[in-house]
Design a protein around this motif. Structure first.
Motif, mmCIF file in Angstrom:
data_model
loop_
_atom_site.group_PDB
_atom_site.id
_atom_site.type_symbol
_atom_site.label_atom_id
_atom_site.label_comp_id
_atom_site.label_asym_id
_atom_site.label_seq_id
_atom_site.Cartn_x
_atom_site.Cartn_y
_atom_site.Cartn_z
ATOM 1 N N ASP A 243 -2.372 -9.622 3.096
ATOM 2 C CA ASP A 243 -3.768 -10.108 3.629
ATOM 3 C C ASP A 243 -4.114 -11.130 2.783
ATOM 4 O OD1 ASP A 243 -3.458 -8.400 5.590
ATOM 5 O OD2 ASP A 243 -4.856 -6.929 4.853
ATOM 6 N N HIS B 16 2.135 -3.144 5.314
ATOM 7 C CA HIS B 16 1.754 -3.009 4.040
ATOM 8 C C HIS B 16 2.671 -2.187 3.271
ATOM 9 C CE1 HIS B 16 -1.503 -6.091 4.133
ATOM 10 N NE2 HIS B 16 -1.638 -5.499 5.202
ATOM 11 N N HIS C 68 -3.302 -11.815 8.268
ATOM 12 C CA HIS C 68 -2.229 -10.856 7.845
ATOM 13 C C HIS C 68 -0.811 -11.627 8.064
ATOM 14 C CE1 HIS C 68 -0.134 -6.714 7.898
ATOM 15 N NE2 HIS C 68 0.981 -7.602 8.593
ATOM 16 N N GLU D 261 -5.697 -10.866 13.853
ATOM 17 C CA GLU D 261 -5.793 -10.705 12.261
ATOM 18 C C GLU D 261 -5.435 -12.071 11.554
ATOM 19 O OE1 GLU D 261 -4.102 -7.403 10.216
ATOM 20 O OE2 GLU D 261 -5.270 -6.012 11.487
ATOM 21 N N ARG E 151 1.097 -1.343 -0.021
ATOM 22 C CA ARG E 151 -0.084 -0.104 0.188
ATOM 23 C C ARG E 151 0.927 1.430 0.073
ATOM 24 N NH1 ARG E 151 -3.458 -1.709 5.479
ATOM 25 N NH2 ARG E 151 -4.560 -3.494 4.411
HETATM 26 ZN ZN LIG Z 1 -2.886 -6.529 6.826
#
Ligand SMILES: [Zn+2]
Length: 240
Positions: A162, A155, A213, A210, A113
Motif C-alpha cells: 500500500d 499482503h 494497493h 483502492e 502482513r
Molecule cells: Zn493493500
C-alpha cells in the motif's frame, strides 16, 4: 468514317487509361494504409497473439482463493521496517526511486502482513460495521470488502504494497487525486506492479476501489494487465 473510327479509338484508349490509372491509385492507397499502421499497434497485435506463461507470481488470492499451503515467504526488509517478497524488491525500490526523482513523495504504509496482523485488521473492520449490520455474518461480509479475511490477503503473500502520498495518508478515494498516485497508476506496470483493485472491477474482485494497493506480478504480466485495463481475475481467465 475513318475520322469517326479514330475518334472512337482515342475515346476507348482514354477510358482504358483512366481505368488503369484508377486501379494503380487504389492499390497504392491500400498499400499505403497498410504500412501506416503505427509500429506500437503492430507490436500490440503481435503481443496479443503470444500467450504469456503462467508463473508463481500470478498466484490468485482473493475472496474465493486462500493462500496456498505451499506458498513460501522469502522477504527483504525495507529501510522503513516494512517487508516485501524478495522477487518484488528490486522493482519496488526502482519504482520508489524513480517516483522520487520526479519530485514525488510516495510512502509505503503497508506491505507484508502476518496472519495475526491480518486477523487484527479484519476484526477491527468488523467492529466498525457491527452497528450498521443485523448479524455478525453481515458485518464480516461488509468488512471483507475493505479488509481481506485472514488467509486471503495478498499482503500475507508478501507481494502487495500500500503506497500513499506523504502529504495525504488517508486510505480513501482522495488518494487517486494525489500526484503520487497519478504517477504510480500510470507507471506501476513498468516495474511489474498492477493497481489490483480498480474502481470498475469490484464486481469481480469483491474489493472496494483502492487507489493505493499495488500487487507485484512481474513486468510482462503487469504490462498486459494494465494496458488491457483488466483485473488479475480477468487476465487469468483470458490467457490461462
Ligand atoms: Zn493493500
Amino acid at each position: 468514317m475513318k475520322y469517326k473510327l479514330k475518334k472512337w479509338c482515342a475515346f476507348l484508349l482514354t477510358c482504358i487509361g483512366l481505368i488503369g490509372f484508377s486501379f494503380i491509385m487504389l492499390f497504392c492507397f491500400i498499400d499505403k494504409n497498410k504500412s501506416n499502421v503505427p509500429s506500437h499497434e503492430k507490436a500490440t497485435q503481435q503481443t496479443q497473439q503470444i500467450k504469456p506463461k503462467k508463473d508463481e507470481l500470478l498466484t490468485l488470492v482473493n475472496y474465493q482463493n486462500q493462500i496456498p499451503d505451499s506458498w513460501k515467504i522469502d522477504l527483504v526488509k525495507l529501510s522503513n521496517g516494512q517487508s516485501i517478497d524478495k522477487r518484488a524488491y528490486p522493482d519496488l525500490q526502482q519504482m520508489m526511486d524513480d517516483a522520487r526523482a520526479q519530485g514525488l513523495s510516495p510512502l509505503i504504509c503497508s506491505s507484508y502482513r502476518t496472519q495475526d496482523k491480518q486477523q487484527r485488521l479484519f476484526n477491527n473492520e468488523v467492529v466498525a460495521y457491527q452497528q450498521q449490520s443485523s448479524s455478525q455474518e453481515e458485518a464480516e461480509e461488509k468488512a471483507s470488502f475493505w479488509v481481506a479475511r485472514p488467509g486471503t490477503s495478498e499482503h500475507q503473500m508478501g507481494l502487495a504494497v500500500d503506497i500513499v502520498a506523504t502529504s495525504n495518508q488517508q486510505l480513501d478515494e482522495s488518494q487517486e487525486r494525489t500526484a503520487e498516485q497519478q504517477w504510480l497508476i500510470q507507471n506501476c506496470y513498468k516495474y511489474g506492479f498492477i493497481l489490483r483493485y480498480p474502481n470498475d472491477k469490484n464486481q469481480i474482485t469483491k474489493v472496494g476501489y483502492e487507489p493505493w494497493h499495488y500487487r507485484y506480478v512481474g513486468k510482462e504480466h503487469a504490462q498486459k494487465i494494465m494496458q488491457e485495463g483488466i483485473c488479475l481475475e480477468e487476465y487469468l481467465d483470458k490467457y490461462f
